[in-house]
Every structure is written in structure tokens, then in C-alpha cells.
Design a protein around this motif. Structure first.
Motif, PDB file in Angstrom:
ATOM      1  N   ALA A  21       0.891  -1.190   0.094  1.00  0.00           N
ATOM      2  CA  ALA A  21      -0.011  -0.015   0.075  1.00  0.00           C
ATOM      3  C   ALA A  21       0.861   1.555   0.006  1.00  0.00           C
ATOM      4  N   ALA A  22       1.939   1.284   0.679  1.00  0.00           N
ATOM      5  CA  ALA A  22       3.002   2.444   0.855  1.00  0.00           C
ATOM      6  C   ALA A  22       3.472   2.707  -0.367  1.00  0.00           C
ATOM      7  N   LEU A  23       3.899   1.515  -1.106  1.00  0.00           N
ATOM      8  CA  LEU A  23       4.635   1.726  -2.435  1.00  0.00           C
ATOM      9  C   LEU A  23       3.724   2.113  -3.395  1.00  0.00           C
ATOM     10  N   GLN A  24       2.458   1.704  -3.470  1.00  0.00           N
ATOM     11  CA  GLN A  24       1.172   2.215  -4.345  1.00  0.00           C
ATOM     12  C   GLN A  24       0.839   3.608  -4.274  1.00  0.00           C
ATOM     13  N   ARG A  25       1.038   4.141  -2.894  1.00  0.00           N
ATOM     14  CA  ARG A  25       0.757   5.609  -2.679  1.00  0.00           C
ATOM     15  C   ARG A  25       1.927   6.463  -3.170  1.00  0.00           C
ATOM     16  N   GLN A  26       3.043   5.922  -3.007  1.00  0.00           N
ATOM     17  CA  GLN A  26       4.362   6.755  -3.526  1.00  0.00           C
ATOM     18  C   GLN A  26       4.366   6.702  -5.180  1.00  0.00           C
ATOM     19  N   ALA A  27       3.931   5.528  -5.483  1.00  0.00           N
ATOM     20  CA  ALA A  27       3.990   5.368  -7.139  1.00  0.00           C
ATOM     21  C   ALA A  27       2.945   6.438  -7.736  1.00  0.00           C
ATOM     22  N   LEU A  28       1.785   6.504  -7.154  1.00  0.00           N
ATOM     23  CA  LEU A  28       0.676   7.355  -7.487  1.00  0.00           C
ATOM     24  C   LEU A  28       1.163   8.917  -7.269  1.00  0.00           C
ATOM     25  N   ALA A  29       1.761   9.121  -6.218  1.00  0.00           N
ATOM     26  CA  ALA A  29       2.242  10.488  -5.950  1.00  0.00           C
ATOM     27  C   ALA A  29       3.412  10.981  -6.919  1.00  0.00           C
ATOM     28  N   ILE A  30       4.160  10.165  -7.157  1.00  0.00           N
ATOM     29  CA  ILE A  30       5.118  10.510  -8.414  1.00  0.00           C
ATOM     30  C   ILE A  30       4.516  10.380  -9.732  1.00  0.00           C
ATOM     31  N   PHE A  31       3.692   9.817 -10.017  1.00  0.00           N
ATOM     32  CA  PHE A  31       3.159   9.769 -11.345  1.00  0.00           C
ATOM     33  C   PHE A  31       2.275  11.032 -11.367  1.00  0.00           C
ATOM     34  N   ALA A  32       1.355  11.460 -10.324  1.00  0.00           N
ATOM     35  CA  ALA A  32       1.001  12.601 -10.430  1.00  0.00           C
ATOM     36  C   ALA A  32       1.771  13.908 -10.624  1.00  0.00           C
ATOM     37  N   ALA A  33       2.814  13.884  -9.740  1.00  0.00           N
ATOM     38  CA  ALA A  33       3.698  14.912  -9.861  1.00  0.00           C
ATOM     39  C   ALA A  33       4.411  15.186 -11.293  1.00  0.00           C
ATOM     40  N   ILE A  34       4.837  14.203 -11.857  1.00  0.00           N
ATOM     41  CA  ILE A  34       5.261  14.152 -13.352  1.00  0.00           C
ATOM     42  C   ILE A  34       4.295  14.766 -14.182  1.00  0.00           C
ATOM     43  N   GLU A  35       2.982  14.160 -13.985  1.00  0.00           N
ATOM     44  CA  GLU A  35       2.011  14.728 -15.014  1.00  0.00           C
ATOM     45  C   GLU A  35       1.590  16.200 -14.772  1.00  0.00           C
ATOM     46  N   GLY A  36       1.779  16.467 -13.579  1.00  0.00           N
ATOM     47  CA  GLY A  36       1.531  18.043 -13.292  1.00  0.00           C
ATOM     48  C   GLY A  36       2.930  18.899 -14.033  1.00  0.00           C
ATOM     49  N   ALA A  37       4.041  18.288 -13.840  1.00  0.00           N
ATOM     50  CA  ALA A  37       4.933  18.896 -14.468  1.00  0.00           C
ATOM     51  C   ALA A  37       5.067  19.101 -15.998  1.00  0.00           C
ATOM     52  N   GLN A  38       4.372  18.051 -16.655  1.00  0.00           N
ATOM     53  CA  GLN A  38       4.337  18.001 -18.033  1.00  0.00           C
ATOM     54  C   GLN A  38       3.160  18.993 -18.400  1.00  0.00           C
ATOM     55  N   LEU A  39       2.235  19.109 -17.710  1.00  0.00           N
ATOM     56  CA  LEU A  39       0.906  19.902 -18.011  1.00  0.00           C
ATOM     57  C   LEU A  39       1.397  21.349 -17.885  1.00  0.00           C
ATOM     58  N   VAL A  40       2.002  21.897 -16.722  1.00  0.00           N
ATOM     59  CA  VAL A  40       2.653  23.083 -16.899  1.00  0.00           C
ATOM     60  C   VAL A  40       3.737  23.290 -17.951  1.00  0.00           C
ATOM     61  N   ALA A  41       4.615  22.596 -18.220  1.00  0.00           N
ATOM     62  CA  ALA A  41       5.506  22.631 -19.130  1.00  0.00           C
ATOM     63  C   ALA A  41       4.808  22.862 -20.492  1.00  0.00           C
ATOM     64  N   ARG A  42       3.859  22.130 -20.813  1.00  0.00           N
ATOM     65  CA  ARG A  42       3.214  22.210 -22.053  1.00  0.00           C
ATOM     66  C   ARG A  42       2.505  23.594 -22.119  1.00  0.00           C
ATOM     67  N   SER A  43       1.645  23.915 -20.902  1.00  0.00           N
ATOM     68  CA  SER A  43       1.075  24.873 -21.190  1.00  0.00           C
ATOM     69  C   SER A  43       1.863  26.389 -21.145  1.00  0.00           C
ATOM     70  N   ARG A  44       3.214  26.484 -20.787  1.00  0.00           N
ATOM     71  CA  ARG A  44       3.804  27.271 -21.099  1.00  0.00           C
ATOM     72  C   ARG A  44       4.779  27.215 -22.476  1.00  0.00           C
TER      73      ARG A  44
END
Length: 64
Positions: A21-44
Motif C-alpha cells: 500500500a505504501a509503495l502504491q501511494r508513493q507511485a501514485l504521488a510520483i506519477f501525479a507529480a510528473i503529470e503536473g510538471a508535463q502539464l505546466v511545461a506544455r501550457s507554457r
């Protein structure tokens, strides 16, 4: 699929035994963070923004 892959990678890197469960939460957090970075870079329209954000995540200890 990406989160499952991250769980596998994280489980190989763990020095202490983390729960599934802890690994799943960490993986989801990393995935969300990377997606967010992609969205911000794309919008700029600037890929260097992505690199700056990911480096900031690493410096803050949010990414391995």
C-alpha cells in the motif's frame, strides 16, 4: 500501467521493506507529480520548465 511499473521500480530501490500500500501511494504521488510538471511545461510551451520542476521535486526529496 505506469503506476504498476513505478511500484516495481520503487520496490527494487527500497532498503527497508515497505508495504504494498505504501509503495502504491508513493507511485501514485510520483506519477501525479510528473503529470503536473508535463502539464505546466506544455501550457507554457517550454520544455525547460519541466526539467526545472522535476529538479525542484528531487531537491525537495519528493522524487528518488
Amino acid at each position: 500501467m505506469n503506476v504498476r511499473w513505478l511500484v516495481c521500480v520503487l520496490s527494487l530501490r527500497q532498503t527497508a521493506r515497505a508495504s504494498a500500500a505504501a509503495l502504491q501511494r508513493q507511485a501514485l504521488a510520483i506519477f501525479a507529480a510528473i503529470e503536473g510538471a508535463q502539464l505546466v511545461a506544455r501550457s507554457r510551451g517550454d520544455v525547460s520548465v519541466y526539467d526545472d520542476i522535476v529538479e525542484a521535486y528531487r531537491a525537495a526529496g519528493l522524487l528518488p
